[in-house]
Design an enzyme around this catalytic site. Structure first.
Site, PDB file in Angstrom:
ATOM      1  N   GLU A 173      14.419  -7.877  64.099  1.00 40.89           N
ATOM      2  CA  GLU A 173      13.543  -7.614  62.958  1.00 40.89           C
ATOM      3  C   GLU A 173      12.356  -6.810  63.451  1.00 40.89           C
ATOM      4  OE1 GLU A 173      12.450 -11.046  60.607  1.00 40.89           O
ATOM      5  OE2 GLU A 173      10.461 -10.219  60.175  1.00 40.89           O
ATOM      6  N   GLU A 178       2.579  -6.368  58.079  1.00 41.56           N
ATOM      7  CA  GLU A 178       2.415  -7.583  57.307  1.00 41.56           C
ATOM      8  C   GLU A 178       0.920  -7.865  57.180  1.00 41.56           C
ATOM      9  OE1 GLU A 178       5.698 -10.789  57.927  1.00 41.56           O
ATOM     10  OE2 GLU A 178       5.091 -10.072  59.902  1.00 41.56           O
TER      11      GLU A 178
END
Length: 425
Positions: A173, A178
């Site tokens: 990932e 974020e």
């Protein structure tokens, strides 16, 4: 990432299960003198950028995203204890008619959606390109304005296209960006893989100066990704580079296709749940998503090493197998190297190559026709090593010598001066 987050990649809905099933089906001794005859001055190579994916979200207000580029996931996410239900269609993800995608989180439940904790309290949206677009390497970027408030968790990220076969975190990932609402001035870029997933992900944060909040304006979040190397930036400012050497011996799983994901989560282990200070609705506004691959590097020039000597193609020859060595710097084409976004290092129209694809200490490097193999992929981290990820070994001047004619090879990375290089870009 210094969060306590759990895996965020899977939803409990049938749609998500079908998406993963689709992925499983593949949808989605000294060398001769180096007295080259070309004494022309170095000129930067032209940039040739191929746009492999682009969405500027043009279209009428209220319309859904382009289904040829994106699929909409539905359901909740118990893995992170997120509070939202991701809805289908354009209810929570729609174009605004001004060139933006707007993902809206609302405190509502008009469809009587059920979540892991009971009747869902919020709705939002999550989109991915699985089965529609994947990329291996290149520049992956999104220009966005994030929401604000306790419990908000917007993200732009990627998952390995083989997740349907190997599962997470073996799929890998790459979190491009974020943000959690309790850190309005900070975003995070993180890698997750086998042995470094969830709260053990490896990454760093970037904080805006002067107390600015990311929700106040649009910002461009990007990774520049090449074999064995991923670099994160915000508005062009680089804040982190990771290579296999940064994983502490754990497996690098980022040299394969990945698909893109955009979502706005509400609540969860890391951001915490919304509270009385959180105002709804909240929006993640996306101006564009773009993936480009630089086929030709923007600049090039000498690579210098121990003793100030240059990496040199022996005799300026272009035959496959020509030795690559150290030599007095002379400005010839035999010493002009370009570092490509595809991980190659090139001179005289050919690639720096590990002989026979070897991985053993002492395997010599040479010039060879470019063929896309792992023997021709190199990472050039800020530490000034030049690393062949396949072997996980460094470009090395044999015997630690700085004499002209010293053959170059790969060797276990030691940090010695004979393995330090200055690359002109």
């Amino acid at each position: 990432m210094h969060s306590s987050r759990s895996p965020r990649r899977l939803l409990s809905s049938a749609v998500a299960t079908l998406a993963l099933a689709a992925l499983g089906l593949g949808l989605a001794g000294p060398a001769p003198d180096a007295s080259g005859a070309d004494h022309t001055a170095f000129r930067p190579a032209a940039q040739t950028a191929a746009v492999t994916f682009s969405d500027d979200f043009d279209g009428p207000a209220g319309s859904a995203v382009d289904g040829a580029k994106w699929q909409i996931e539905t359901g909740d996410n118990v893995n992170n204890h997120e509070r939202q239900y991701y809805t289908a269609g354009n209810r929570n993800a729609a174009l605004d008619g001004q060139g933006h995608l707007v993902i809206t989180a609302r405190k509502e439940n008009p469809g009587n959606y059920q979540c892991w904790y009971g009747r869902c309290e919020y709705t939002s949206a999550r989109l991915n390109t699985a089965g529609r677009f994947t990329t291996t390497y290149g520049r992956v970027e999104a220009r966005m304005k994030v929401p604000r408030g306790q419990g908000m968790w917007p993200a732009f990220w990627m998952l390995g296209n083989d997740i349907g076969q190997v599962g997470w975190p073996n799929s890998g990932e790459i979190d491009v960006m974020e943000n959690v609402g309790f850190e309005p001035s900070t975003v995070h870029g993180t890698l997750h893989g086998p042995g470094y997933s969830g709260s053990g992900g490896i990454g760093a944060g970037y904080t805006l100066p002067g107390g600015q909040a990311f929700a106040d304006a649009f910002h461009t979040f990007a990774v520049d990704w090449s074999p064995g190397r991923i670099t994160w930036s915000v508005d062009g400012t680089v804040y982190q580079t990771l290579t296999p050497a940064d994983l502490g011996g754990r497996t690098w799983v980022f040299d394969k296709p990945f698909f893109l994901i955009l979502n706005l989560a509400v609540g969860g282990y890391w951001p915490g749940d919304p509270d009385g200070s959180t105002v709804f609705p909240q929006q993640l506004v996306v101006d564009h998503v773009r993936v480009t691959t630089a086929d030709t590097p923007t600049t090039g020039g000498p690579i210098t090493g121990i003793g100030g000597k240059c990496v040199d193609v022996a005799g300026a020859a272009t035959a496959n197998g020509t030795a690559v060595q150290l030599y007095d710097c002379n400005g010839t084409a035999a010493q002009r190297w370009t570092v490509g976004a595809d991980g190659t290092i090139r001179a005289l129209g050919k690639c720096l190559d590990v002989a026979s694809g070897g991985t053993a200490d002492g395997t010599v490097v040479q010039l060879w026709e470019c063929n896309g193999s792992a023997a021709q992929r190199w990472a050039v981290p800020a530490a000034r090593d030049i690393v062949n990820p396949q072997a996980n070994k460094c470009l090395d001047a044999a015997g630690g010598s700085s004499a002209s004619g010293t053959r170059l090879q790969i060797w276990t990375c030691t940090g010695g001066a004979h393995q330090k290089w200055t690359v002109t870009r």
